[in-house]
Design an enzyme around this catalytic site. Structure first.
Site, PDB file in Angstrom:
ATOM      1  CB  SER A 181     -10.792  30.500  17.994  1.00 25.91           C
ATOM      2  OG  SER A 181      -9.741  31.430  17.969  1.00 25.91           O
TER       3      SER A 181
ATOM      4  CG  ASP B 227       0.978  30.597  25.464  1.00 26.10           C
ATOM      5  OD1 ASP B 227       1.812  31.192  24.731  1.00 26.10           O
ATOM      6  OD2 ASP B 227      -0.182  31.018  25.668  1.00 26.10           O
TER       7      ASP B 227
END
Lengths: 382, 624
Positions: B325, B349
């Site tokens: 990430s 999400d």
């Protein structure tokens, strides 16, 4: 008194001397003494340089020379007849000493050459050097010449025993010198040419036997290195390479006395013993070498003169052998230092450092003088 | 004597006489042979022989140059030359070697290993060369040998300059070390430059700047004797010492960084965004470079080399990890710059993403999902689903082109030789390596820094620096001064992105720490004294099979996830950019915070340094 008159008459008959001179009185050959003195002085000069200006070495060497001259004078007093008479005993004694060396000698640097007595340590091989020509000459002088096969066989045995014993020590140089001093007597005694030829033929298998069974590894190494010094430039080849450089870099006139770099910077090992001629060659050049050779030539010439003038067969054989052996010293030494011959430990007479060989050589010259000055010997025997 | 009576004396004398003349003839011949030989050597070969004699006498000796020193940014020595005394034996003068070494060992200890190495050297060297038996004698040992010198023929004490790394294992991977020149190097190194030098740089700066550090050897013509002993110096050209190196590395900071790792495996790179200077470069665990200088023994080397924790391996420049990430801010910029998203773009999400026509679920790290997510939230929450959704729109080609501007996928060109390029996958790359087309699903995992992506900690620090500089590229480097002989490649180009987009990304990165929902907030975000922009990352070491729960406890230590963190601070005037990777453990952010605190707090509050600038204060500290 009467006998002396008789002697003088005989001398007159032969026309050698008109009167009994200094030479006969003291049994000294002054010409030879003079030449040897010149040689000694030259030797000391070279030694001084080769030892790195070590006065101690020079003084010790001159003391040996003094001892040598005295010894020469003493030996000159012994008549050839006495030498001849005692030669078998001397020979037997010498061989016993060599055997003693082999079984109870002192080892030093891988060789066993010395006998230790309570106050002195000595090399019996040096004594054999003197005895060998005497005993062979004495043996052959009593036989008809040219020698028979039987005589030759006996002579070769006489020569062979000490030579093998010394080669076993091991001391290749000395055994070579001793062997040749005996062989010279044989040659002078008229060994037939056919025999000389077959001896040479015999020598080839002999060399093989010598190589295979008698030579030590280091001796073989020396020979191999001699054949190709560059094969081991840092080891055994070093001496040969460096001495060739020393000789060659001397040129015609040399670098000047005490100016040699090869020897003074330690490139040349054994520069003041066996390799001393390289120092002379480097510092005095070809001219110096020729001058030294000239002195040697005069001494050898005098030796042959004495040989030719000797009145007895024994005297001739002895004097001839001594002279020839002296030549071998010079030839082998210069030959090995200049790379013509393999390195064997043979000193350069009167120049190399070392008392023993000096005294032995002088003793040899003493015998030469004895032959020359005891001229009545032959006639007395009659 | 019966034979005597038969003798013909005249005839016999004649025989001997003939033989004497004959031998005289042979003697004359032989003497001429001798004279010819002397003439040949002394006249015909005079030139050659006198040249050899001169060569014998005059030896050209090398004066080895003094190797350049290496200092840290405050002038603290990291690599120096220490005088070392060694005990040597000249075989030629030693006599019985075994006996001699026996005698020596009663005075100073001689180990079996030293004896074995001595015997090895003995075979290679000439009899007049001194052969070392023991190195690094102390004063007491030198004195003991000196007192007993008379009964130790051929034993000498030699002085030598030996490389020494006073900081030990602190800088072994960056500064590197020197070691004895090996056979392979012997073939490639310039023999003129290395005459008299036994060592060469093996890794790190010592290798990279070898030509600078080495210097130029001098020469002297000396008159020697046959044993090589110098009698007189005839002529001398002094050697030129090697140049010193001054580094950006900061010993204090490096030590703080190592301490912060607390013994865990990992790597840290801290850079000054203004200069590109590397302030700290840590690869843990490490090793003592001094072991290599005089030759490491086989057992010790094997111990280091076979160690499962790989202490010899420079993780900072060679370790290739999935960036995970930590590349989301860069990917975010790519999305903005390519017009794929703007600050208002949002997705919902529910915890996973599916490609159209596929059953495979790409899961968010937080399995329950983050609800409505826009780009800033996708960065500070590190939301995967948001990025999955953009993967198809961005595409691998545009992603590759944009990310490569940040130095991913190629060597940074830092002044250390040992560097790996990492991997920024592309269509061409995949075809070249696998002979297969690029699949859309691969873009989905590539966009969150997983999949084929690999980056070194140095590369992570480099792209963080570019972020800190808002696009301005600086070359990472260790040595302050430019070295004319060393050409370090510089591929960097400034990244052209609008100020608005920069602000959005950097603000999002600040929220990673500042926002209570930021992924690093609970670790380092409370009680901030300066503004930090950062990004967390978690790199999978083993892929978790579909539908299985991740459980660190169940995984063996070496299979646990790596913890990553990149950050720069202060945001308004970036002074430090940092990347941290902690292998198989958590807490990279804490490590970064500790280092930034140490570096920034004295700089931001001058009262701590009595009004001096930080540099001055630290230099003063080194001098005391």
């Amino acid at each position: 008194m009467a006998e002396q008159d008789f002697v003088r008459q005989l001398n007159d008959d032969h026309g050698f001397t008109q009167t009994r001179g200094w030479s006969e009185t003291f049994h000294i050959d002054f010409l030879l003494v003079g030449l040897l003195m010149i040689l000694c002085c030259a030797g000391l000069l070279i030694l001084y340089s080769a030892s790195g200006k070590d006065m101690g070495v020079v003084i010790r060497q001159s003391l040996y020379m003094l001892v040598g001259f005295v010894g020469m004078g003493v030996i000159a007093q012994l008549s050839p007849r006495m030498l001849m008479r005692f030669s078998p005993w001397m020979y037997a004694g010498g061989v016993v000493l060599l055997l003693a060396v082999l079984f109870m000698g002192i080892q030093s640097k891988g060789a066993q050459r010395w006998i230790q007595l309570p106050f002195i340590r000595f090399q019996p091989s040096e004594i054999i050097k003197l005895i060998m020509p005497i005993v062979v000459a004495a043996y052959l002088a009593n036989r008809p010449l040219p020698p028979s096969f039987r005589d030759i066989a006996v002579t070769l045995t006489i020569i062979g025993v000490p030579v093998i014993l010394i080669a076993k020590q091991p001391d290749l140089g000395t055994s070579l010198l001793i062997g040749s001093s005996g062989a010279f007597v044989l040659l002078l005694a008229g060994l037939r040419k056919r025999l000389i030829f077959s001896a040479i033929m015999l020598a080839i298998p002999a060399v093989f036997v010598f190589w295979q069974f008698l030579m030590r590894d280091y001796q073989k190494q020396r020979v191999l290195t001699f054949l190709n010094p560059e094969s081991d430039p840092w080891g055994a080849g070093w001496n040969i390479i460096q001495s060739k450089i020393a000789i060659g870099s001397g040129g015609l006139y040399g670098k000047g006395w005490l100016q040699g770099t090869q020897s003074h910077l330690d490139f040349l090992p054994e520069s003041h013993t066996d390799f001393i001629i390289a120092v002379l060659a480097e510092e005095m050049g070809l001219v110096g070498c020729l001058m030294l050779l000239a002195i040697y030539a005069l001494i050898i010439g005098r030796g042959f003169f004495i040989t030719l003038k000797a009145q007895t067969l024994f005297g001739r054989l002895l004097a001839g052998s001594i002279t020839l052996t002296f030549f071998v010293y010079i030839f082998v030494n210069i030959g090995m230092v200049s790379g013509l011959l393999p390195v064997v430990g043979v000193p350069l007479p009167f120049v190399s450092r070392g008392g023993t060989s000096l005294v032995t050589l002088m003793a040899g010259f003493g015998m030469l003088m004895s032959v020359h000055t005891h001229k009545t010997f032959h006639h007395r025997m009659r | 004597m019966p034979a005597n009576t038969l003798k013909d004396h005249k005839a016999e004398q004649r025989i001997v006489g003939t033989r004497v003349w004959l031998s005289l003839f042979f003697m004359v011949v032989l003497v001429f042979v001798l004279i010819a030989r002397l003439f040949y050597l002394q006249v015909l070969r005079y030139d050659e022989m006198s040249t050899q004699s001169e060569e014998n006498r005059v030896l050209l000796q090398t004066i080895p140059p003094v190797r350049g020193l290496i200092y840290d940014t405050h002038g603290k020595l990291l690599a120096m030359n220490r005088s070392s005394r060694s005990l040597t034996i000249v075989r030629e003068r030693a006599g019985d070697l075994d006996q001699l070494i026996e005698n020596i060992s009663t005075l100073v200890p001689v180990t079996d290993n030293e004896r074995r190495r001595f015997d090895q050297r003995l075979r290679r060297r000439r009899p007049y060369e001194p052969i070392p038996l023991k190195f690094n004698l102390n004063d007491e040992q030198i004195a003991t040998i000196a007192v007993n010198q008379f009964r130790l023929p051929g034993v000498e004490i030699d002085a030598d300059l030996v490389r020494y790394y006073p900081e030990g294992c602190i800088f072994s991977h960056s500064v590197g070390y020197v070691g004895r020149i090996n056979d392979r190097e012997l073939r490639t190194l310039d023999p003129a430059l290395y005459s008299g030098t036994h060592v060469t740089g093996k890794i790190g700066l010592e290798k990279y700047y070898e030509s600078i550090l080495l210097g130029k050897p001098g020469y002297q013509e000396v008159e020697t004797n046959a044993r090589g002993r110098v009698l007189r110096v005839l002529n001398q050209v002094p050697s030129e010492p090697g140049k010193d190196l001054e580094l950006y590395l900061d010993t204090e900071l490096q030590k703080v960084a190592i301490e912060a790792l607390d013994g865990r495996r990992g790597a840290i790179v801290a850079m000054d965004p203004k200069t590109g200077g590397v302030l700290a470069m840590v690869s843990n665990p490490s090793f003592d470079p001094n072991l290599f200088v005089t030759g490491i023994d086989y057992e010790t080397f094997n111990g280091l080399n076979k160690n499962i924790e790989r202490p010899l391996y420079n993780r900072a420049t060679l370790g290739e990890y999935p960036p995970a990430s930590t590349i989301k801010p860069v990917v975010g910029l790519a999305l903005l710059a390519n017009g794929i998203v703007d600050k208002n773009t949002r997705i919902y999400d529910q915890g996973w993403f599916q490609l159209p026509g596929s059953e495979h679920r790409f899961r968010n790290w937080k399995r329950r999902g983050d609800g409505w997510v826009n780009l800033p939230k996708a960065i500070f929450r590190s939301n995967d689903t948001f990025f999955y959704n953009q993967a198809g729109k961005l595409g691998i080609d545009r992603m590759h082109d944009f990310l490569s501007q940040f130095g991913l996928g190629r060597r940074t060109g830092i002044d250390i030789g040992e560097e790996r390029p990492g991997l920024l996958p592309s269509r061409e790359w995949k075809r070249g390596v696998y002979g297969q087309p690029w699949y859309p699903g691969e873009t989905v995992i590539a966009i969150i820094g997983q999949g084929y992506n690999l980056a070194t900690p140095l590369q992570l620090a480099e792209f963080t620096t570019i972020l800190a500089n808002r696009g301005k590229h600086v070359q990472p480097r260790l040595v302050k001064e430019d070295m004319p002989d060393i050409q370090s490649p510089d591929w960097g180009h400034d990244v052209d992105v609008s100020d608005e987009d920069w602000d959005l990304i950097i603000d999002s990165m600040e929220d990673v720490i500042k926002n209570p929902r930021g992924t690093a907030h609970w670790r380092i975000g409370r009680d901030l004294k300066y503004r930090i922009a950062g990004k967390t990352g978690t790199a999978q070491v083993v892929s978790i099979p579909q539908g299985e729960e991740y459980d660190a406890e169940q995984l063996k230590e070496f299979e646990r996830d790596h913890s990553l963190f990149v950050a720069f601070a202060p945001i308004e005037d970036p002074q430090i950019a940092i990347s941290v990777i902690v292998e198989n453990d958590k807490g990279a952010a804490n490590v970064a915070k500790t280092i930034m605190d140490h570096y920034l707090l004295p700089r931001l509050n001058p009262s701590l340094t009595n009004g001096l600038s930080v540099d001055e204060a630290l230099k003063a500290k080194v001098r005391n």
